[in-house]
Design an enzyme around this catalytic site. Structure first.
Site, PDB file in Angstrom:
ATOM      1  N   CYS A 199      -1.342  -2.548  22.969  1.00 19.12           N
ATOM      2  CA  CYS A 199      -1.513  -1.782  21.857  1.00 19.12           C
ATOM      3  C   CYS A 199      -0.661  -2.195  21.189  1.00 19.12           C
ATOM      4  O   CYS A 199       0.451  -1.727  21.580  1.00 19.12           O
ATOM      5  CB  CYS A 199      -2.110  -0.901  22.824  1.00 19.12           C
ATOM      6  SG  CYS A 199      -2.568   1.093  21.315  1.00 19.12           S
ATOM      7  N   CYS A 213       2.518   4.895  28.070  1.00 20.61           N
ATOM      8  CA  CYS A 213       1.412   4.409  28.401  1.00 20.61           C
ATOM      9  C   CYS A 213       2.096   2.768  28.381  1.00 20.61           C
ATOM     10  O   CYS A 213       3.050   2.381  28.219  1.00 20.61           O
ATOM     11  CB  CYS A 213       0.761   4.208  26.909  1.00 20.61           C
ATOM     12  SG  CYS A 213      -0.518   3.026  27.079  1.00 20.61           S
ATOM     13  N   CYS A 229     -16.899   5.216  31.617  1.00 21.83           N
ATOM     14  CA  CYS A 229     -16.156   6.199  30.171  1.00 21.83           C
ATOM     15  C   CYS A 229     -15.610   4.152  29.763  1.00 21.83           C
ATOM     16  O   CYS A 229     -15.138   3.817  30.863  1.00 21.83           O
ATOM     17  CB  CYS A 229     -15.478   7.022  30.469  1.00 21.83           C
ATOM     18  SG  CYS A 229     -15.203   8.154  30.892  1.00 21.83           S
ATOM     19  N   CYS A 253       3.014   5.104  22.190  1.00 21.73           N
ATOM     20  CA  CYS A 253       2.781   6.905  23.564  1.00 21.73           C
ATOM     21  C   CYS A 253       3.858   5.674  24.793  1.00 21.73           C
ATOM     22  O   CYS A 253       3.367   5.077  25.179  1.00 21.73           O
ATOM     23  CB  CYS A 253       1.285   6.696  23.753  1.00 21.73           C
ATOM     24  SG  CYS A 253      -0.012   6.493  22.632  1.00 21.73           S
ATOM     25  N   CYS A 291     -19.436   6.845  27.758  1.00 24.67           N
ATOM     26  CA  CYS A 291     -18.557   7.731  27.042  1.00 24.67           C
ATOM     27  C   CYS A 291     -17.338   6.501  26.671  1.00 24.67           C
ATOM     28  O   CYS A 291     -17.022   5.457  27.443  1.00 24.67           O
ATOM     29  CB  CYS A 291     -17.641   8.470  28.303  1.00 24.67           C
ATOM     30  SG  CYS A 291     -16.250   9.225  27.387  1.00 24.67           S
ATOM     31  N   CYS A 334     -14.530  14.803  24.437  1.00 21.30           N
ATOM     32  CA  CYS A 334     -14.024  14.939  25.494  1.00 21.30           C
ATOM     33  C   CYS A 334     -12.340  14.727  25.032  1.00 21.30           C
ATOM     34  O   CYS A 334     -11.858  13.735  24.304  1.00 21.30           O
ATOM     35  CB  CYS A 334     -13.814  13.902  26.946  1.00 21.30           C
ATOM     36  SG  CYS A 334     -12.342  13.280  27.816  1.00 21.30           S
ATOM     37  N   ARG A 360     -11.229  18.336  33.731  1.00 20.54           N
ATOM     38  CA  ARG A 360     -11.100  17.321  35.073  1.00 20.54           C
ATOM     39  C   ARG A 360      -9.854  16.850  35.035  1.00 20.54           C
ATOM     40  O   ARG A 360      -9.190  16.780  34.996  1.00 20.54           O
ATOM     41  CB  ARG A 360     -11.566  16.076  34.474  1.00 20.54           C
ATOM     42  CG  ARG A 360     -11.330  15.096  34.753  1.00 20.54           C
ATOM     43  CD  ARG A 360     -12.000  13.677  34.551  1.00 20.54           C
ATOM     44  NE  ARG A 360     -13.685  13.520  34.095  1.00 20.54           N
ATOM     45  CZ  ARG A 360     -13.534  13.224  32.864  1.00 20.54           C
ATOM     46  NH1 ARG A 360     -12.895  13.087  31.609  1.00 20.54           N
ATOM     47  NH2 ARG A 360     -15.548  14.070  32.870  1.00 20.54           N
TER      48      ARG A 360
HETATM   49  S1  SF4 Z   1      -2.307   5.617  25.250  1.00 18.01           S
HETATM   50 FE1  SF4 Z   1      -1.512   3.427  25.026  1.00 18.01          FE
HETATM   51  S2  SF4 Z   1      -3.792   2.167  25.131  1.00 18.01           S
HETATM   52 FE2  SF4 Z   1      -3.919   4.186  24.056  1.00 18.01          FE
HETATM   53  S3  SF4 Z   1      -3.113   3.875  21.832  1.00 18.01           S
HETATM   54 FE3  SF4 Z   1      -1.510   5.049  22.745  1.00 18.01          FE
HETATM   55  S4  SF4 Z   1      -0.033   3.021  23.193  1.00 18.01           S
HETATM   56 FE4  SF4 Z   1      -2.102   2.932  23.236  1.00 18.01          FE
END
Ligand code: SF4
Length: 332
Positions: free
Chosen positions: A70, A77, A114, A74, A145, A205, A277
């Protein structure tokens, strides 16, 4: 320990508890966090029992249909391409493989399936494939989902037409702390996608993650923001940070477990009709801690040995816990 005189307490729920409101201020949510613990749990229980059977737990299974690589940053993540976490970028899963997983989830007791993809936003050609997954999962008799990142109006409408019941898009934290966690998009981007999903007629959600180094004020701010949305999200996942090696948050100190329970209780009181949740982080929670979370008003779990890329208790362990606590699966 301070010794205080015994004085009678009012055990009646306050007038506002239980009525869905959209004007919660951060100070009011923060005051909930600061209640005496038993009082907070009592109030959350009262609200919970006004809208839900306290023995019923909604069960969802989450599958990563497109893992890793990705472009977003984040900080929590393991799927971000920016961090060396050992998660390899994979292609979008084939339809048959997704449907096989959905059948297995249904057989194990899930009512909602999901599908998560590690994208900033879906490309239109990818959305065709996801729509086929949504149609196929729906045909199995499961609620559907998806969590695919930011959406345009047209994409939200396409997902609705394919039969998508819920779209997950978390606010993650308070508006003020958000920039400490993610810099590749802003809070308003999240709110805009949530508005598009709602406008398309898809259930929302939306929740967040705690234990990322945010303050209690930030936790209260996140809940106040969720409770100020024009329509409360139907599902509110509250995640405990899973500290994955290689991510910038790997060394964050763990959040006090009772502070997590307080967060669940505050969410229950401020979002009385929402399913709350108990999401990521359960692998490291004792059954006793999860029992406290159910007492505080949590009424949903993710079921299955994996949550996207991080571990989750297996169905056997959850079935034992639910039997021990007298909980049963909520009907879709
Ligand atoms: S949470 Fe992870 S998968 Fe989702 S947008 Fe952020 S970096 Fe990408």
């Amino acid at each position: 320990m301070e010794i205080v005189p015994v004085r009678p307490q009012s055990h009646a729920p306050t007038a506002q508890d239980g009525e869905p409101r959209h004007d919660w201020t951060r100070a009011q949510v923060r005051a909930l966090f600061e209640l005496q613990f038993a009082e907070l749990i009592f109030r959350a229980q009262n609200v919970h029992r006004s809208y839900f059977d306290p023995a019923a737990v909604q069960i969802s299974t989450l599958l990563s249909v497109k893992t890793g690589g990705c472009p977003e940053d984040c900080a929590y993540c393991p799927q971000s391409a920016r961090y060396d976490t050992g998660v390899r970028a994979e292609k979008l899963m084939a339809l048959d493989a997704v449907l096989a997983e959905a059948r297995a989830a249904k057989a194990a007791g899930a009512s909602r399936f999901c599908m998560g993809a590690a994208w900033r936003e879906p490309k239109d050609r990818d959305l065709d494939a996801v729509c086929a997954m949504v149609e196929g999962v729906k045909a199995l008799g499961l609620e559907t989902c998806a969590t695919l990142g930011m959406l345009t109006d047209a994409q939200a409408r396409r997902l609705k037409t394919a039969g998508l019941d819920y779209y997950n898009h978390n606010l993650d934290t308070s508006p003020e702390f958000y920039g400490d966690i993610i810099t590749t998009r802003c809070y308003q981007d999240r709110l805009d996608t949530l508005a598009r999903v709602r406008e398309a007629g898809i259930h929302v959600c939306c929740g967040g993650i705690v234990g990322m180094g945010e303050s209690r004020d930030d936790r209260a701010g996140m809940i106040a923001t969720l409770a100020s949305l024009p329509v409360h999200p139907e599902s509110v996942p509250i995640n405990m940070l899973v500290r994955v090696a290689g991510t910038p948050l790997a060394d964050r100190p763990p959040l006090d477990t009772l502070e997590f329970v307080r967060t669940i209780a505050a969410a229950r009181i401020c979002l009385p009709r929402s399913v709350v949740r108990l999401s990521a982080g359960r692998e490291d929670m004792s059954e006793e801690m999860q029992a406290l979370c159910f007492l505080a008003g949590a009424n949903s779990i993710f079921y299955g040995p994996k949550l996207l890329t991080t571990p989750n208790p297996g169905p056997d362990r959850d079935q034992r816990m639910m039997a021990r606590l007298g909980l049963r699966a909520m009907r879709a």
